[in-house]
Design an enzyme around this catalytic site. Sequence first.
Site, PDB file in Angstrom:
ATOM      1  N   ASP A  19      51.003  42.415 -23.943  1.00  0.00           N
ATOM      2  CA  ASP A  19      50.436  41.058 -24.320  1.00  0.00           C
ATOM      3  C   ASP A  19      50.838  40.946 -26.018  1.00  0.00           C
ATOM      4  O   ASP A  19      50.945  41.892 -26.617  1.00  0.00           O
ATOM      5  CB  ASP A  19      48.999  40.894 -23.971  1.00  0.00           C
ATOM      6  CG  ASP A  19      48.699  39.429 -24.059  1.00  0.00           C
ATOM      7  OD1 ASP A  19      49.411  38.531 -23.956  1.00  0.00           O
ATOM      8  OD2 ASP A  19      47.444  39.308 -24.146  1.00  0.00           O
ATOM      9  N   ASN A  67      50.994  32.738 -14.817  1.00  0.00           N
ATOM     10  CA  ASN A  67      51.721  32.597 -16.067  1.00  0.00           C
ATOM     11  C   ASN A  67      52.932  31.360 -15.650  1.00  0.00           C
ATOM     12  O   ASN A  67      53.614  30.778 -16.535  1.00  0.00           O
ATOM     13  CB  ASN A  67      52.908  33.850 -16.535  1.00  0.00           C
ATOM     14  CG  ASN A  67      52.173  34.849 -17.308  1.00  0.00           C
ATOM     15  OD1 ASN A  67      52.243  35.937 -17.158  1.00  0.00           O
ATOM     16  ND2 ASN A  67      50.867  34.442 -17.918  1.00  0.00           N
TER      17      ASN A  67
HETATM   18  C1  IPE Z   1      48.418  38.835 -19.106  1.00  0.00           C
HETATM   19  O1  IPE Z   1      48.727  38.497 -20.291  1.00  0.00           O
HETATM   20  C2  IPE Z   1      49.867  38.906 -18.435  1.00  0.00           C
HETATM   21  C3  IPE Z   1      50.923  39.776 -18.720  1.00  0.00           C
HETATM   22  C4  IPE Z   1      50.646  40.337 -19.893  1.00  0.00           C
HETATM   23  C5  IPE Z   1      52.045  39.468 -17.821  1.00  0.00           C
HETATM   24  P1  IPE Z   1      48.397  36.506 -20.439  1.00  0.00           P
HETATM   25  O2  IPE Z   1      48.738  36.338 -21.807  1.00  0.00           O
HETATM   26  O3  IPE Z   1      48.949  35.898 -19.428  1.00  0.00           O
HETATM   27  O4  IPE Z   1      46.721  36.663 -20.415  1.00  0.00           O
HETATM   28  P2  IPE Z   1      45.565  35.674 -21.046  1.00  0.00           P
HETATM   29  O5  IPE Z   1      46.002  34.442 -20.201  1.00  0.00           O
HETATM   30  O6  IPE Z   1      45.582  36.069 -22.120  1.00  0.00           O
HETATM   31  O7  IPE Z   1      44.353  36.382 -20.083  1.00  0.00           O
HETATM   32  C1  IPE Z   2      52.903  38.582 -23.116  1.00  0.00           C
HETATM   33  O1  IPE Z   2      52.843  37.879 -24.296  1.00  0.00           O
HETATM   34  C2  IPE Z   2      54.046  38.098 -22.223  1.00  0.00           C
HETATM   35  C3  IPE Z   2      53.562  37.304 -20.860  1.00  0.00           C
HETATM   36  C4  IPE Z   2      52.583  37.055 -20.516  1.00  0.00           C
HETATM   37  C5  IPE Z   2      54.880  37.006 -20.003  1.00  0.00           C
HETATM   38  P1  IPE Z   2      52.280  36.292 -24.390  1.00  0.00           P
HETATM   39  O2  IPE Z   2      53.409  35.420 -23.994  1.00  0.00           O
HETATM   40  O3  IPE Z   2      51.252  36.294 -23.470  1.00  0.00           O
HETATM   41  O4  IPE Z   2      51.931  36.359 -25.849  1.00  0.00           O
HETATM   42  P2  IPE Z   2      50.675  35.657 -26.305  1.00  0.00           P
HETATM   43  O5  IPE Z   2      49.365  36.143 -25.523  1.00  0.00           O
HETATM   44  O6  IPE Z   2      50.500  34.099 -26.279  1.00  0.00           O
HETATM   45  O7  IPE Z   2      50.740  36.075 -27.923  1.00  0.00           O
HETATM   46 MG    MG Z   3      49.032  36.710 -23.616  1.00  0.00          MG
END
Ligand code: IPE
Ligand code: IPE
Ligand code: MG
Length: 241
Positions: A19, A67
């Site tokens: 993340d 997502n």
């Molecule tokens: C969790 O991250 C999913 C992945 C790393 C693929 P998210 O960014 O989607 O999670 P939330 O929404 O902050 O809980």
């Molecule tokens: C994790 O990074 C990747 C996926 C969930 C696909 P994020 O895209 O969630 O990055 P933040 O949490 O918005 O910084």
């Molecule tokens: Mg995230």
Amino acid sequence: MTDTIDQGALPVHIGFIMDGNGRWAKEQGLPRTAGHKKGAEVVRLVIEHAKKRGIQIVTLYAFSTENWKRPKAEVKTLLDLFRKYMNEDIRELQKQGIRVSFIGEREKFPADMVARMNEIERETMGNKDFRVILALNYGFRDDMIYAIKKIASDILDRKYLISSIDEAKVNAALSTHDTPYPDLIIRTSGDQRLSNFLMWESAYAELYFTPIYWPDFNEHDLDDAIEAYGRRSRRFGNIAS
Ligand code: IPE
Ligand code: IPE
Ligand code: MG
């Protein structure tokens, strides 16, 4: 970088909640997609280093069932990156004797990606050196719903009785049935939650949260997490031995 780490017990299976790609990009004044691109490079590095450290299995949470809610353009960039990763990086892993498989409902992805995922699994099935599991369109709740349907249909087919449902049967119905439960879950970016990742499987996993954004995560950070794991006392409900 040192070649040895102060090793306590070594996790067999590590789950990564990768993340912080978006926040990393924002802080650099870049579009979120730049964070995802850099994140894909970190995947390469983490797999290589985990293997070198004697870890046997890594599960990488790359795209959750939630997502899909993101803007269309971001989802498209992510799918393009997964496609590229499957066509380039995974070929490399294949050569190194690594087994690659996927959890999550793949049919929601375009047909060419589904075909490639099936092909990768088929071609790497016999590889024994190391296992990489990519969680794509994975969500524990979806997996649990699938498992409940499967168990219900087995019962209707009179394969076993309701009274014989136990941990092993539930486990067998989940998409993770062929892997040991994760020992350690690492989440980058500072958020401290599971976000629908391996919730049954992580019942006794050690949780490790680091404020580092995924694109900045490196070998030393992985060593730190493994060392922290080695210092934990896992009791599984028992008393310390
Ligand atoms: C969790 O991250 C999913 C992945 C790393 C693929 P998210 O960014 O989607 O999670 P939330 O929404 O902050 O809980
Ligand atoms: C994790 O990074 C990747 C996926 C969930 C696909 P994020 O895209 O969630 O990055 P933040 O949490 O918005 O910084
Ligand atoms: Mg995230």
